[in-house]
Motif scaffolding. Structure first.
Motif, short mmCIF file in Angstrom:
data_model
loop_
_atom_site.label_atom_id
_atom_site.label_comp_id
_atom_site.label_asym_id
_atom_site.label_seq_id
_atom_site.Cartn_x
_atom_site.Cartn_y
_atom_site.Cartn_z
N GLY A 56 64.62 55.48 -55.51
CA GLY A 56 66.07 55.24 -55.43
C GLY A 56 66.67 56.21 -54.45
O GLY A 56 66.56 57.42 -54.64
N PHE A 57 67.27 55.72 -53.39
CA PHE A 57 67.88 56.65 -52.47
C PHE A 57 69.32 56.27 -52.18
O PHE A 57 69.89 56.62 -51.17
N GLY A 58 69.90 55.51 -53.10
CA GLY A 58 71.33 55.23 -52.98
C GLY A 58 72.10 56.39 -53.59
O GLY A 58 71.58 57.12 -54.43
N THR A 59 73.33 56.58 -53.13
CA THR A 59 74.18 57.62 -53.72
C THR A 59 75.34 56.94 -54.43
O THR A 59 76.02 56.11 -53.83
N ARG A 60 75.52 57.27 -55.71
CA ARG A 60 76.58 56.65 -56.49
C ARG A 60 77.93 56.81 -55.80
O ARG A 60 78.29 57.90 -55.39
N GLY A 61 78.63 55.70 -55.62
CA GLY A 61 79.95 55.75 -55.01
C GLY A 61 79.91 55.67 -53.49
O GLY A 61 80.91 55.41 -52.85
N VAL A 62 78.74 55.91 -52.91
CA VAL A 62 78.61 55.86 -51.45
C VAL A 62 77.75 54.67 -51.04
O VAL A 62 78.05 53.95 -50.10
N GLY A 63 76.69 54.47 -51.81
CA GLY A 63 75.81 53.35 -51.50
C GLY A 63 74.57 53.80 -50.76
O GLY A 63 74.23 54.98 -50.74
N TYR A 64 73.93 52.85 -50.15
CA TYR A 64 72.68 53.10 -49.45
C TYR A 64 72.95 53.31 -47.97
O TYR A 64 73.77 52.61 -47.37
N ASN A 65 72.26 54.26 -47.39
CA ASN A 65 72.31 54.44 -45.94
C ASN A 65 71.56 53.25 -45.31
O ASN A 65 70.37 53.05 -45.55
N ILE A 66 72.29 52.47 -44.52
CA ILE A 66 71.74 51.21 -43.99
C ILE A 66 70.51 51.45 -43.11
O ILE A 66 69.47 50.80 -43.28
N GLU A 67 70.63 52.40 -42.20
CA GLU A 67 69.51 52.63 -41.28
C GLU A 67 68.25 53.07 -41.99
O GLU A 67 67.15 52.60 -41.70
N LYS A 68 68.43 53.97 -42.96
CA LYS A 68 67.28 54.46 -43.74
C LYS A 68 66.63 53.32 -44.49
O LYS A 68 65.40 53.21 -44.57
N LEU A 69 67.48 52.48 -45.08
CA LEU A 69 67.00 51.37 -45.89
C LEU A 69 66.22 50.38 -45.03
O LEU A 69 65.14 49.89 -45.41
N ILE A 70 66.74 50.10 -43.84
CA ILE A 70 66.05 49.19 -42.91
C ILE A 70 64.67 49.75 -42.57
O ILE A 70 63.66 49.04 -42.62
N LYS A 71 64.66 51.03 -42.26
CA LYS A 71 63.40 51.69 -41.89
C LYS A 71 62.37 51.58 -43.02
O LYS A 71 61.21 51.27 -42.81
N LYS A 72 62.86 51.87 -44.21
CA LYS A 72 61.99 51.86 -45.40
C LYS A 72 61.43 50.45 -45.65
O LYS A 72 60.23 50.28 -45.88
#
Lengths: 217, 217
Positions: A56-72
């Protein structure tokens, strides 16, 4: 790191998320599971569960970093390098596949196309010149591992065999039949009839049947 | 009896089981979850779990009565009556859909086809004469509820709107985009790129990467 434990149903959804994330890149740096849910039509809870399989690398209230998520996701799906594929069968379906605009986003490129029909061999569709299916074996030298089968049902098993002989280890199969291949080869079959067959389940009952059933959807 | 609680993933597999069961009818009266598993390539535990959603009616050591199971699945999927569908878009993909041999097994029949290209209107493919897309609204009188969209991406939303206006409540969409439709309308999108995108995950690692990864499959 390897990802053997990710369930097949999550793997099925990852490309859908990836596609939505690629489209969201222009809109901002991060995205919440609810925002992603609105784009892909998958429950936010399910989305968070799917992402939890690879940390889990989302941050509560901020969400997921899009670029990181794409990479992953690209890394997990082994889409972090480009893939070449070949098409066998240049009929209506094959021609539609050659013209399909959606492959590039995932890093796929169709590098060659084959048919056994002399009327089709030599023709050019979307910059690809159709080659004789007899030449499939030459793929070995090109180190292309993905084959797309869009031939009539009766020919699909023989074509699968030719592709496997040429070193292909992944097949996208449009023939409505099960292909016999060695265990190391993965086949994904697209059967448009089984997709159509899911539709009535979700459709509202016909008004003629009875008003009590009308509201289900 | 209604079946709201059946998970979407089970609904996705039911047509696959149905197809295999229809093919198994000639072979005998009953089938075990392991036998069915060998045909469809889905884990027998998963199969038993899927069937448990609508009442376990297999007999240990004997298996499932094929005819009963077919009847049950058809009823759940609302495939126990025939369905007519229309196609919009008679390009390569649409022509392939018109010629697709797999629909009849599920009781689907394509009753009409539309295109906006004057060069295509009036042509006959698989006994269906292509009509002007302007006439989609006439579907209302025919009480056809299913539409298949195989038009270029830019036109798909407008076509979806025409279909909905004509009373369609189920859409099979081949355009790689999300359609905005009223809640009562169910859309199933076939995106061949997302299916292709799952393939590398399952393929054995390339020999160049390292021998230790070779054996995964």
């Amino acid at each position: 790191m390897r990802y053997h434990r990710i369930p097949a149903e999550t793997v099925r959804r990852l490309p859908v998320y990836l596609n939505a994330l690629l489209l969201s890149l222009q809109q901002g740096k991060s995205i919440s599971s609810s925002e992603l849910s609105a784009i892909v039509g998958i429950n936010p809870l399910q989305i968070r569960k799917d992402f939890s399989y690879f940390g889990g690398f989302g941050t509560r209230g901020v969400g997921y970093n899009i670029e990181k998520l794409i990479k992953k996701i690209k890394k997990i799906l082994k889409l972090d390098s480009h893939h070449q594929a070949v098409l066998v069968g240049a009929g209506n379906l094959g021609s539609a596949v050659l013209a399909y605009p959606g492959f590039a986003a995932y890093g796929f490129q169709i590098a060659a196309a084959y048919d056994s029909d002399p009327a089709k061999i030599g023709k050019t569709i979307n910059n690809i010149t159709i080659e004789d299916a007899e030449n499939i074996i030459n793929l070995k030298k090109k180190n292309i591992k993905i084959g797309i089968i869009a031939v009539p049902r009766q020919q699909s098993q023989a074509i699968a065999q030719s592709l496997v002989n040429a070193g292909v280890t992944g097949i996208l199969n449009f023939s409505p039949c099960r292909l016999a291949v060695p265990k190391r080869v993965k086949v994904i079959t697209i059967n448009i009839a089984t997709d159509l067959a899911r539709l009535p389940f979700y459709m509202p009952a016909d008004k003629k049947i009875g008003f009590a059933l009308n509201k289900r959807a």
